[in-house]
Design a protein around this motif. Structure first.
Motif, mmCIF file in Angstrom:
data_model
loop_
_atom_site.group_PDB
_atom_site.id
_atom_site.type_symbol
_atom_site.label_atom_id
_atom_site.label_comp_id
_atom_site.label_asym_id
_atom_site.label_seq_id
_atom_site.Cartn_x
_atom_site.Cartn_y
_atom_site.Cartn_z
ATOM 1 N N ALA A 76 0.758 -1.165 -0.147
ATOM 2 C CA ALA A 76 0.059 -0.231 0.104
ATOM 3 C C ALA A 76 0.855 1.316 0.090
ATOM 4 O O ALA A 76 0.624 2.114 -0.838
ATOM 5 N N TYR A 77 1.701 1.325 0.824
ATOM 6 C CA TYR A 77 2.619 2.444 0.806
ATOM 7 C C TYR A 77 3.318 2.672 -0.443
ATOM 8 O O TYR A 77 3.422 3.918 -0.794
ATOM 9 N N GLY A 78 4.040 1.524 -0.959
ATOM 10 C CA GLY A 78 4.684 1.715 -2.534
ATOM 11 C C GLY A 78 3.763 2.457 -3.428
ATOM 12 O O GLY A 78 4.216 2.993 -4.061
ATOM 13 N N THR A 79 2.551 1.652 -3.252
ATOM 14 C CA THR A 79 1.556 2.286 -4.255
ATOM 15 C C THR A 79 1.141 3.670 -4.119
ATOM 16 O O THR A 79 1.104 4.603 -5.042
ATOM 17 N N LEU A 80 1.222 4.039 -2.695
ATOM 18 C CA LEU A 80 0.785 5.463 -2.572
ATOM 19 C C LEU A 80 1.692 6.642 -3.010
ATOM 20 O O LEU A 80 1.581 7.519 -3.480
ATOM 21 N N LEU A 81 3.141 5.946 -2.807
ATOM 22 C CA LEU A 81 4.334 6.751 -3.164
ATOM 23 C C LEU A 81 4.213 7.120 -4.663
ATOM 24 O O LEU A 81 4.509 8.111 -5.153
ATOM 25 N N VAL A 82 3.673 6.139 -5.374
ATOM 26 C CA VAL A 82 3.563 6.276 -7.013
ATOM 27 C C VAL A 82 2.499 7.415 -7.244
ATOM 28 O O VAL A 82 2.811 7.994 -7.984
ATOM 29 N N CYS A 83 1.387 7.103 -6.649
ATOM 30 C CA CYS A 83 0.323 8.305 -6.689
ATOM 31 C C CYS A 83 0.867 9.411 -6.216
ATOM 32 O O CYS A 83 0.615 10.615 -7.137
ATOM 33 N N MET A 84 1.680 9.714 -5.187
ATOM 34 C CA MET A 84 2.208 11.009 -4.782
ATOM 35 C C MET A 84 3.070 11.636 -5.979
ATOM 36 O O MET A 84 3.291 12.841 -6.310
ATOM 37 N N PHE A 85 3.814 10.577 -6.463
ATOM 38 C CA PHE A 85 5.018 10.886 -7.580
ATOM 39 C C PHE A 85 4.104 11.436 -8.783
ATOM 40 O O PHE A 85 4.491 12.639 -9.227
ATOM 41 N N VAL A 86 2.898 11.120 -9.072
ATOM 42 C CA VAL A 86 2.243 11.484 -10.238
ATOM 43 C C VAL A 86 1.617 12.948 -9.884
ATOM 44 O O VAL A 86 1.885 13.581 -10.944
ATOM 45 N N VAL A 87 1.194 13.193 -8.571
ATOM 46 C CA VAL A 87 0.662 14.378 -8.418
ATOM 47 C C VAL A 87 1.849 15.451 -8.383
ATOM 48 O O VAL A 87 1.675 16.576 -8.714
ATOM 49 N N ALA A 88 3.031 15.040 -7.996
ATOM 50 C CA ALA A 88 4.224 15.763 -7.882
ATOM 51 C C ALA A 88 4.598 16.208 -9.546
ATOM 52 O O ALA A 88 5.127 17.494 -9.572
ATOM 53 N N LEU A 89 4.608 15.265 -10.255
ATOM 54 C CA LEU A 89 4.943 15.455 -11.615
ATOM 55 C C LEU A 89 4.023 16.415 -12.249
ATOM 56 O O LEU A 89 4.394 17.462 -13.000
ATOM 57 N N LEU A 90 2.530 16.473 -11.857
ATOM 58 C CA LEU A 90 1.638 17.467 -12.437
ATOM 59 C C LEU A 90 1.901 18.675 -11.809
ATOM 60 O O LEU A 90 1.693 19.832 -12.352
ATOM 61 N N ALA A 91 2.559 18.743 -10.501
ATOM 62 C CA ALA A 91 2.712 20.185 -9.830
ATOM 63 C C ALA A 91 3.696 20.955 -10.537
ATOM 64 O O ALA A 91 3.713 22.216 -10.573
ATOM 65 N N VAL A 92 4.720 20.134 -10.962
ATOM 66 C CA VAL A 92 5.958 20.867 -11.583
ATOM 67 C C VAL A 92 6.087 20.994 -13.178
ATOM 68 O O VAL A 92 6.687 21.507 -13.964
ATOM 69 N N ALA A 93 4.827 20.627 -13.612
ATOM 70 C CA ALA A 93 4.648 20.409 -15.041
ATOM 71 C C ALA A 93 4.455 21.814 -15.626
ATOM 72 O O ALA A 93 4.082 22.861 -14.924
ATOM 73 N N ASP A 94 4.942 22.362 -16.897
ATOM 74 C CA ASP A 94 4.806 23.719 -17.449
ATOM 75 C C ASP A 94 3.810 23.660 -18.468
ATOM 76 O O ASP A 94 3.330 22.530 -18.727
ATOM 77 N N GLY A 95 3.462 24.921 -18.974
ATOM 78 C CA GLY A 95 2.593 25.041 -19.780
ATOM 79 C C GLY A 95 1.131 25.155 -19.400
ATOM 80 O O GLY A 95 1.026 25.663 -18.380
ATOM 81 N N PRO A 96 0.154 24.990 -20.420
ATOM 82 C CA PRO A 96 -1.164 25.157 -19.912
ATOM 83 C C PRO A 96 -1.709 24.184 -18.804
ATOM 84 O O PRO A 96 -2.688 24.379 -18.478
ATOM 85 N N LEU A 97 -1.095 23.113 -18.701
ATOM 86 C CA LEU A 97 -1.516 22.225 -17.770
ATOM 87 C C LEU A 97 -2.139 22.678 -16.366
ATOM 88 O O LEU A 97 -3.152 22.773 -15.804
#
Length: 200
Positions: free
Chosen positions: A136-157
């Protein structure tokens, strides 16, 4: 594991009323002990309920474990929709329904394995829970990593995305992940593993 006392709904109600009457005139310390007794008895009743055959089957439990992805997926999808639109509301409602369904069914299927104190579990159950929590913790880290990627994304996102639904979806998935991981990794329920479960 402590056995539940009282075998009929009427005796349970009678005992509950007796506890309420006792708590009314009790000191704070006595009231705390009474409430703890009531909580423990309710937990014991839930733990000793028979697991329905369809929930005892490993294939079905793994399918139910996928409910953990619903809140996160719904939050991510609605983040890119027009706020307060009918479509966004429908997607968010689906995420909420998935969360509530997951809480009810996954905890029933795993007999609250990930919710109980370590002292209430035997050695095999502790091993199963530790394995599930690790997944569960490993999967949650993956989800948080996806959110972090979205947070630092550039452009219109970042101009389009609404972060509140995504964060709520992440929290919903985090709530479900321990039970979902236990449902995914646990062996099929049978008499060897749960002789007291009364699988139907």
């Amino acid at each position: 594991m402590t056995s539940s006392t009282g075998s009929t709904p009427r005796s349970s109600i009678r005992r509950h009323l007796d506890n309420l009457a006792a708590a009314k005139d009790a000191t704070p310390e006595e009231r705390q002990r009474i409430l703890e007794t009531v909580r423990q008895e309710a937990q014991d009743r839930r733990r000793t309920r028979p697991v329905p055959r369809w929930l005892a089957n490993g294939t079905n439990r793994r399918a139910l474990a996928l409910l953990a992805a619903v809140p996160f997926a719904a939050g991510a999808a609605s983040a890119f929709m027009t706020p307060d639109s009918g479509a966004a509301l429908a997607v968010q409602t689906a995420g909420a329904v998935g969360l509530l369904t997951g809480i009810l069914l996954l905890r029933r299927a795993t007999r609250e394995l990930t919710e109980l104190a370590a002292a209430e579990l035997d050695e095999r159950e502790l091993q199963e829970r530790n394995r599930a929590l690790g997944a569960a913790y490993g999967t949650l880290l993956v989800c948080m990593f996806v959110v972090a990627l979205l947070a630092v994304a550039d452009g219109p996102l970042l101009d389009v995305a609404g972060w509140k639904p995504l964060i709520f979806g992440l929290v919903g998935t985090a709530i479900l992940l321990p039970s979902a991981a236990a449902a995914w990794t646990w062996d099929d329920v049978d008499e060897e593993h749960w002789p007291e479960s009364g699988v139907q």
